[in-house]
Design a protein around this motif. Structure first.
Motif, PDB file in Angstrom:
ATOM      1  N   HIS A 194     -32.761  -5.502   1.079  1.00  0.00           N
ATOM      2  CA  HIS A 194     -31.547  -5.961   0.409  1.00  0.00           C
ATOM      3  C   HIS A 194     -30.269  -5.415   1.041  1.00  0.00           C
ATOM      4  N   GLN A 195     -30.242  -4.107   1.322  1.00  0.00           N
ATOM      5  CA  GLN A 195     -29.033  -3.487   1.860  1.00  0.00           C
ATOM      6  C   GLN A 195     -28.700  -4.005   3.256  1.00  0.00           C
ATOM      7  N   ASN A 196     -29.726  -4.199   4.079  1.00  0.00           N
ATOM      8  CA  ASN A 196     -29.505  -4.754   5.416  1.00  0.00           C
ATOM      9  C   ASN A 196     -29.049  -6.207   5.348  1.00  0.00           C
ATOM     10  N   ALA A 197     -29.536  -6.934   4.343  1.00  0.00           N
ATOM     11  CA  ALA A 197     -29.109  -8.323   4.175  1.00  0.00           C
ATOM     12  C   ALA A 197     -27.618  -8.387   3.847  1.00  0.00           C
ATOM     13  N   LEU A 198     -27.179  -7.495   2.980  1.00  0.00           N
ATOM     14  CA  LEU A 198     -25.748  -7.433   2.657  1.00  0.00           C
ATOM     15  C   LEU A 198     -24.929  -7.102   3.901  1.00  0.00           C
ATOM     16  N   LEU A 199     -25.407  -6.118   4.650  1.00  0.00           N
ATOM     17  CA  LEU A 199     -24.688  -5.682   5.846  1.00  0.00           C
ATOM     18  C   LEU A 199     -24.630  -6.790   6.892  1.00  0.00           C
ATOM     19  N   ALA A 200     -25.713  -7.527   7.058  1.00  0.00           N
ATOM     20  CA  ALA A 200     -25.750  -8.629   8.023  1.00  0.00           C
ATOM     21  C   ALA A 200     -24.754  -9.717   7.643  1.00  0.00           C
ATOM     22  N   GLY A 201     -24.692 -10.029   6.354  1.00  0.00           N
ATOM     23  CA  GLY A 201     -23.744 -11.031   5.890  1.00  0.00           C
ATOM     24  C   GLY A 201     -22.310 -10.618   6.149  1.00  0.00           C
ATOM     25  N   MET A 202     -22.005  -9.359   5.861  1.00  0.00           N
ATOM     26  CA  MET A 202     -20.647  -8.864   6.096  1.00  0.00           C
ATOM     27  C   MET A 202     -20.330  -8.823   7.580  1.00  0.00           C
TER      28      MET A 202
ATOM     29  N   HIS B 124     -32.170   4.555  17.101  1.00  0.00           N
ATOM     30  CA  HIS B 124     -31.118   3.531  17.251  1.00  0.00           C
ATOM     31  C   HIS B 124     -31.684   2.117  17.353  1.00  0.00           C
ATOM     32  N   ARG B 125     -32.707   1.843  16.604  1.00  0.00           N
ATOM     33  CA  ARG B 125     -33.230   0.482  16.566  1.00  0.00           C
ATOM     34  C   ARG B 125     -32.269  -0.413  15.787  1.00  0.00           C
ATOM     35  N   PRO B 126     -32.265  -1.720  16.078  1.00  0.00           N
ATOM     36  CA  PRO B 126     -31.363  -2.617  15.338  1.00  0.00           C
ATOM     37  C   PRO B 126     -31.725  -2.653  13.861  1.00  0.00           C
ATOM     38  N   ARG B 127     -30.709  -2.779  13.023  1.00  0.00           N
ATOM     39  CA  ARG B 127     -30.953  -2.810  11.580  1.00  0.00           C
ATOM     40  C   ARG B 127     -31.644  -4.086  11.137  1.00  0.00           C
ATOM     41  N   PHE B 128     -31.419  -5.156  11.900  1.00  0.00           N
ATOM     42  CA  PHE B 128     -32.010  -6.448  11.546  1.00  0.00           C
ATOM     43  C   PHE B 128     -31.989  -7.356  12.765  1.00  0.00           C
TER      44      PHE B 128
END
Length: 323
Positions: free
Chosen positions: A82-90, A305-309
């Motif tokens: 969920h948190q990564n989804a929010l961050l990706a959208g922003m 340092h892997r990508p968050r998504f």
């Protein structure tokens, strides 16, 4: 019309096929009214972030994206949370938006607070928190545990807005400041207050979920709470030190007591005291190792340092450039 007031509403989705038609309808009406009233640009959008859903969520997002000009979608290659989804959208919307609102798809957070948030932004606020003034639809257990969590975080020195989840508005500069935080273990409720800038609150009553099941069962809630605590405070490490000191003091007292009893000839042999001591110390050691391991694990995750998504598809940018 204020063409520069572009609003993007970011909505993370994980297996939301049951609620998505109503979500598009309700939030779409809110957005259209805002555009008609001249409060936001006609180029404003709803951005659905598909977080590795296994049902028809993405096909519905694609359908509505073709049906409505203001609906766009972003698809993860797998579930990232969920948190990564929010961050990706922003991250996707920040280059085109003057303000970004994040809200869950389940419609428990009152969508009619969105116009109030926009009004607050037009009044000059960079951060507008959606705060629940009533949680009657939540179970007693959830209300009590949420209150205990916010109290605990406050005592640990973590600045949170009580009864505020991930329903909020951020200005463009506030969003850019938030995106500068590079940690992988995300706890946005604690990160947003660190951004600073002028903030305010909008109050609303929490509703029951429109359809489907909660995507935050007890185990996820516990994991989320632990992430928040260990990401923002080293108090648990201090607690281990104090626990160790208390154990040493108790041990010294026991040694003195044993010596006195020996001198007085009141020696009583028994397994109970020995076993209790062994199990107590063993339990303390295991708990201590686990807490330290939690922090070491987070360090391990951060240093790679892997990508968050990974984004498989998104049409938000294409629609924004088409205008």
């Amino acid at each position: 019309m204020k063409q520069n007031n572009i609003l993007t509403i970011v909505i993370p989705c994980f297996n939301e096929e049951e609620v998505l038609p109503e979500t598009v309808k309700e939030i779409g009406n809110i957005l259209q009214n805002l555009m008609s009233d001249g409060k936001v640009s006609d180029n404003s959008k709803i951005l659905f972030v598909n977080d590795g859903s296994k049902d028809k969520t993405w096909s519905l997002i694609e359908k509505y994206s073709h049906q409505y000009s203001y609906v766009t979608g972003l698809k993860f290659s797998r579930n990232y949370g969920h948190q990564n989804a929010l961050l990706a959208g922003m991250s996707t919307a920040v280059d085109y938006s003057d303000m970004i609102i994040t809200i869950d798809a389940d419609l428990q957070d009152d969508v009619h607070a969105i116009p109030q948030m926009v009004d607050k932004r037009l009044d000059g606020y960079d951060v507008v928190y959606g705060v629940r003034n009533s949680r009657k639809t939540d179970t007693v257990f959830k209300r009590k545990t949420a209150l205990a969590f916010y109290n605990l975080m406050g005592k640990l020195g973590v600045k949170l807005v009580p009864d505020s989840a991930d329903y909020r508005l951020l200005s463009n500069r506030a969003t850019r400041a938030l995106l500068k935080f590079k940690e992988r273990n995300l706890f946005l409720r604690g990160m947003v207050p660190l951004v600073g800038y002028k903030s305010t609150k909008v109050y609303y009553a929490r509703k029951e979920r429109y359809a489907g099941k909660s995507k935050y069962p007890l185990n996820k809630m516990i994991h989320f709470a632990l992430d928040g605590i260990t990401s923002f405070s080293i108090a648990p490490i201090h607690l281990i030190m104090y626990l160790g000191l208390i154990t040493v003091i108790i041990s010294i007292i026991c040694m003195i007591y044993t010596f006195v009893e020996k001198v007085m000839g009141h020696v009583v042999s028994g397994w109970a005291s020995i076993m209790i001591s062994i199990w107590l110390l063993g339990g303390i050691q295991l708990i201590s190792i686990s807490v330290i391991g939690e922090y070491v694990g987070k360090i391990f995750s951060e240093v790679k340092h892997r990508p968050r998504f990974t984004i498989e598809f998104e049409n938000y940018t294409k629609k924004m450039r088409a205008k």
